[in-house]
Design a protein around this motif. Structure first.
Motif, PDB file in Angstrom:
ATOM      1  N   ALA A 168     -47.206   7.578-115.355  1.00  0.00           N
ATOM      2  CA  ALA A 168     -47.142   9.018-115.095  1.00  0.00           C
ATOM      3  C   ALA A 168     -47.752   9.294-113.725  1.00  0.00           C
ATOM      4  O   ALA A 168     -48.901   8.935-113.466  1.00  0.00           O
ATOM      5  CB  ALA A 168     -47.900   9.773-116.183  1.00  0.00           C
ATOM      6  N   ASP A 169     -46.934   9.902-112.848  1.00  0.00           N
ATOM      7  CA  ASP A 169     -47.399  10.178-111.488  1.00  0.00           C
ATOM      8  C   ASP A 169     -47.781  11.656-111.390  1.00  0.00           C
ATOM      9  O   ASP A 169     -46.904  12.512-111.390  1.00  0.00           O
ATOM     10  CB  ASP A 169     -46.283   9.830-110.499  1.00  0.00           C
ATOM     11  N   GLY A 212     -41.497   3.638-119.373  1.00  0.00           N
ATOM     12  CA  GLY A 212     -41.172   5.058-119.400  1.00  0.00           C
ATOM     13  C   GLY A 212     -41.833   5.735-118.213  1.00  0.00           C
ATOM     14  O   GLY A 212     -42.900   5.312-117.771  1.00  0.00           O
ATOM     15  N   PHE A 213     -41.168   6.772-117.692  1.00  0.00           N
ATOM     16  CA  PHE A 213     -41.731   7.462-116.525  1.00  0.00           C
ATOM     17  C   PHE A 213     -41.970   8.937-116.816  1.00  0.00           C
ATOM     18  O   PHE A 213     -41.160   9.591-117.465  1.00  0.00           O
ATOM     19  CB  PHE A 213     -40.766   7.390-115.336  1.00  0.00           C
ATOM     20  N   ILE A 214     -43.086   9.429-116.273  1.00  0.00           N
ATOM     21  CA  ILE A 214     -43.319  10.883-116.255  1.00  0.00           C
ATOM     22  C   ILE A 214     -43.663  11.231-114.814  1.00  0.00           C
ATOM     23  O   ILE A 214     -44.505  10.567-114.205  1.00  0.00           O
ATOM     24  CB  ILE A 214     -44.488  11.274-117.184  1.00  0.00           C
ATOM     25  N   PHE A 215     -42.958  12.214-114.263  1.00  0.00           N
ATOM     26  CA  PHE A 215     -43.182  12.534-112.853  1.00  0.00           C
ATOM     27  C   PHE A 215     -43.936  13.849-112.711  1.00  0.00           C
ATOM     28  O   PHE A 215     -44.056  14.626-113.641  1.00  0.00           O
ATOM     29  CB  PHE A 215     -41.850  12.611-112.113  1.00  0.00           C
ATOM     30  N   GLN A 216     -44.406  14.049-111.492  1.00  0.00           N
ATOM     31  CA  GLN A 216     -45.155  15.260-111.171  1.00  0.00           C
ATOM     32  C   GLN A 216     -44.268  16.499-111.313  1.00  0.00           C
ATOM     33  O   GLN A 216     -44.600  17.460-111.979  1.00  0.00           O
ATOM     34  CB  GLN A 216     -45.681  15.135-109.746  1.00  0.00           C
ATOM     35  N   PHE A 217     -43.093  16.439-110.652  1.00  0.00           N
ATOM     36  CA  PHE A 217     -42.115  17.503-110.860  1.00  0.00           C
ATOM     37  C   PHE A 217     -41.507  17.235-112.236  1.00  0.00           C
ATOM     38  O   PHE A 217     -41.488  16.105-112.692  1.00  0.00           O
ATOM     39  CB  PHE A 217     -41.054  17.486-109.758  1.00  0.00           C
ATOM     40  N   PHE A 218     -41.081  18.253-112.906  1.00  0.00           N
ATOM     41  CA  PHE A 218     -40.620  18.056-114.287  1.00  0.00           C
ATOM     42  C   PHE A 218     -39.225  17.461-114.213  1.00  0.00           C
ATOM     43  O   PHE A 218     -38.234  18.173-114.148  1.00  0.00           O
ATOM     44  CB  PHE A 218     -40.645  19.373-115.044  1.00  0.00           C
TER      45      PHE A 218
END
Lengths: 234, 405
Positions: free
Chosen positions: A167-168, A88-94
């Motif tokens: 998560a970045d 799963g990924f979570i990025f800096q920008f939403f």
């Protein structure tokens, strides 16, 4: 059991004739259920390392293992399959799809995994409740605050029950309160579900949540240890 | 699949104006194609129809040696005892009517003006004269026993400043190669709304035409009209004999049929040009969409969406643009065509030599053309959408994610 292992990985980017060595002979192993921060100044290779572990990119040399499988030589489609099932990924920008509601964004990985309608509905609502957004399910991203958007992104990252979430800089665009809330939710989900979290950050307020901190500098691992040891130096 | 189209629809909705104008471009392109197709069909259909009604009939029976170009009046080149031949032919079941006609060339002169004309000796009682009789502008139609009256077309009357009752001199070639001349009263003025015919054709009763040309009891041809044009070949076969030759409307109107074929080929080229232009608009729109949504494509790829599905997503968008455009095109096209079908499109005297074209074109939009063109527009649009879709699918997730930051 280790969820991911990186062996002597080097990643060189070529832009025109200039070669940039983003990662230089990095080795690392992360166990199942860890809550680990990758810290270091920008340009230190955090994002590149996350992208390699996340099967978004391939190393120039060395090997990357995810769940015991060597993913460094997989082709595009195989990497897409790998990501869909296990990461799963979570990025800096939403990074939400702006045309889809919160509900539909969380549903997307389940659709891509071919899950049935009732299973999807149950899972999406369960996750939105877990991030405290059940009442915002049918709002589009532009109707949500930054913190809410990032919580939707967390729910989405969890929806296909991955073994790890990358998560970045998840709090870089959030104020202190929202940043804390996001970190608290991530900590809680890590404890409740046992899913591994690896997050890149250079925010000291975020680092304190980590149980292990890996410090990177100039494309290499500078320090690698449990939190108490590193925190002293922060 | 439903999800794919739902997303495509919302993505198109993000930039409603751009999507609308892209669809409109396709719509206008399609409307133009429908109009062109219906024009060609209308013009060609009416050219054939008109020529058959005014001039050639479905079949003609002539003497073997008759030369149409020379308008020969020698007895051996003519059909002998034409009334009898005509009534024999008329007895055939599929034949609507058969009537003798005698053709000659001549000059109408009045005061110091003159004009070359074709003289049609006709049986005034025959049904075959309906188009001329119905087109009577002033005066009366000819009667069988009229020996001093002629019927002329409106454009000729205007040119020579002739009115009903005026007298003009008609010089006519005769069977033995001389020219005979006689003053005739203008009995009537007709208009078939076809300049190429009306300007040059003067009618005389057959009996008078036979007398003045010294053709005796002969006619140039027996004009045959059928109840159904599809019976042409059957009647053609039935009429075969050693003495006379039978010619079908296809043979007599080879030029029109050739022109029609040429026009069809020419239209295909025009279709492709118009569609290429609209396809470029659609392609441009989708390429812009791909670049604007680079980061989202990266996100979807990060979530594990495969290239094939990303391609499908953009193809869904182009197919929706196409369907929207086709609906717009059908509405616009049928409105314009319906208007012109009702009121006609006046082109004036466009007569091309050897072809009769009405002064007004009434477009004829067929279901076949509509379906073919709509499907072609859909296919071309999908092909145009293929490049942006593949462009999107080929993006590296890492690059795509960075592109949006």
């Amino acid at each position: 059991m280790e969820v991911t292992k990186v062996e002597n990985v080097t990643r060189i980017f070529k832009i025109g004739k200039v070669e940039t060595r983003a990662l230089n002979n990095v080795s690392l192993s992360i166990e199942n259920g860890e809550f680990t921060a990758l810290v270091g100044p920008s340009g230190s290779g955090k994002t590149t390392l996350l992208q390699l572990i996340g099967c978004l990119d391939q190393p120039t040399s060395g090997r990357v293992f995810v769940n015991g499988k060597d993913v460094s030589q997989l082709n595009r489609n195989q990497r897409a399959d790998m990501r869909r099932g296990t990461i799963g990924f979570i990025f800096q920008f939403f990074a939400l799809i702006p045309t889809l509601t919160a509900y539909e964004n969380v549903e997307m990985p389940l659709l891509l995994n071919g899950r049935g309608a009732s299973e999807r509905r149950e899972r999406v609502m369960q996750l939105l409740e877990a991030v405290d957004l059940a009442d915002r399910a049918h709002h589009r991203p532009d109707q949500l605050s930054g913190g809410e958007q990032q919580r939707v992104a967390i729910a989405r990252a969890l929806s296909s029950k991955p073994t790890m979430i990358l998560a970045d800089e998840p709090t870089a665009n959030l104020d202190t309160t929202n940043g804390q809330q996001v970190m608290e939710i991530m900590t809680r989900l890590n404890q409740e579900t046992g899913v591994t979290f690896i997050f890149a950050t250079h925010d000291p307020r975020v680092i304190k949540y980590a149980r292990r901190v890996i410090t990177m500098r100039d494309g290499a691992i500078a320090e690698n240890g449990v939190v108490e040891k590193v925190q002293a130096g922060v | 699949m439903i999800q794919l189209f739902k997303m495509a629809l919302r993505d198109l909705g993000r930039n409603r104006r751009r999507s609308f104008f892209s669809s409109l471009a396709l719509g206008m392109g399609l409307a133009l194609l429908l109009l062109m197709a219906s024009f060609i069909k209308g013009e060609m259909g009416s050219a054939i129809d008109l020529t058959i009604r005014l001039q050639s009939g479905h079949l003609q029976v002539r003497a073997n040696s008759y030369d149409e170009v020379k308008t020969s009046l020698k007895w051996e080149d003519l059909v002998e005892d034409p009334d009898q031949v005509a009534s024999q032919i008329a007895a055939l079941e599929p034949v609507k009517f058969a009537t003798p006609r005698l053709f000659a060339s001549g000059i109408v002169a009045v005061r110091d003006e003159s004009a070359g004309v074709r003289i049609f000796g006709i049986d005034p009682l025959s049904e075959a004269n309906a188009p001329y009789r119905d087109g009577l502008v002033s005066g009366q139609f000819l009667t069988s026993d009229d020996r001093e009256g002629i019927l002329i077309g409106a454009p000729l009357a205007e040119r020579l400043d002739l009115k009903v009752g005026d007298v003009a001199t008609l010089s006519v070639n005769t069977s033995n190669g001389d020219v005979d001349e006689q003053a005739f009263a203008i009995r009537g003025i007709y208009s078939t709304q076809t300049n190429g015919f009306d300007s040059f054709t003067v009618f005389l009763p057959l009996a008078k035409a036979q007398t003045i040309t010294q053709a005796g009891n002969h006619a140039s041809t027996i004009l045959v009209m059928l109840k159904d044009i599809d019976q042409t070949q059957a009647v053609f076969n039935a009429l075969q004999s050693s003495k006379l030759k039978v010619i079908t409307w296809e043979e007599m109107n080879a030029l029109i049929l050739q022109t029609e074929e040429f026009a069809a080929a020419y239209m295909v080229v025009l279709y492709l040009i118009v569609l290429a232009i609209t396809a470029t608009v659609i392609m441009n729109t989708l390429i812009m969409a791909v670049f604007e949504r680079t980061r989202e494509i990266g996100i979807l790829a990060a979530l594990g969406m495969k290239g094939r599905r990303i391609t499908a997503m953009f193809l869904a968008e182009s197919s929706m643009l196409a369907v929207g455009g086709i609906i717009l095109g059908l509405v616009l096209g049928s409105l314009v065509v319906a208007y012109l079908t009702r009121f006609g499109f006046y082109i004036g005297n466009m007569g091309i030599s050897g072809m009769l074209i009405g002064n007004t074109i009434y477009p004829d939009l067929t279901v076949e053309d509509t379906v073919t063109l709509s499907i072609t527009a859909l296919v071309v649009t999908l092909l145009a959408g293929l490049y942006p879709a593949i462009l999107a699918a080929r993006m590296e997730p890492v690059e795509a994610l960075r592109g949006g930051k």
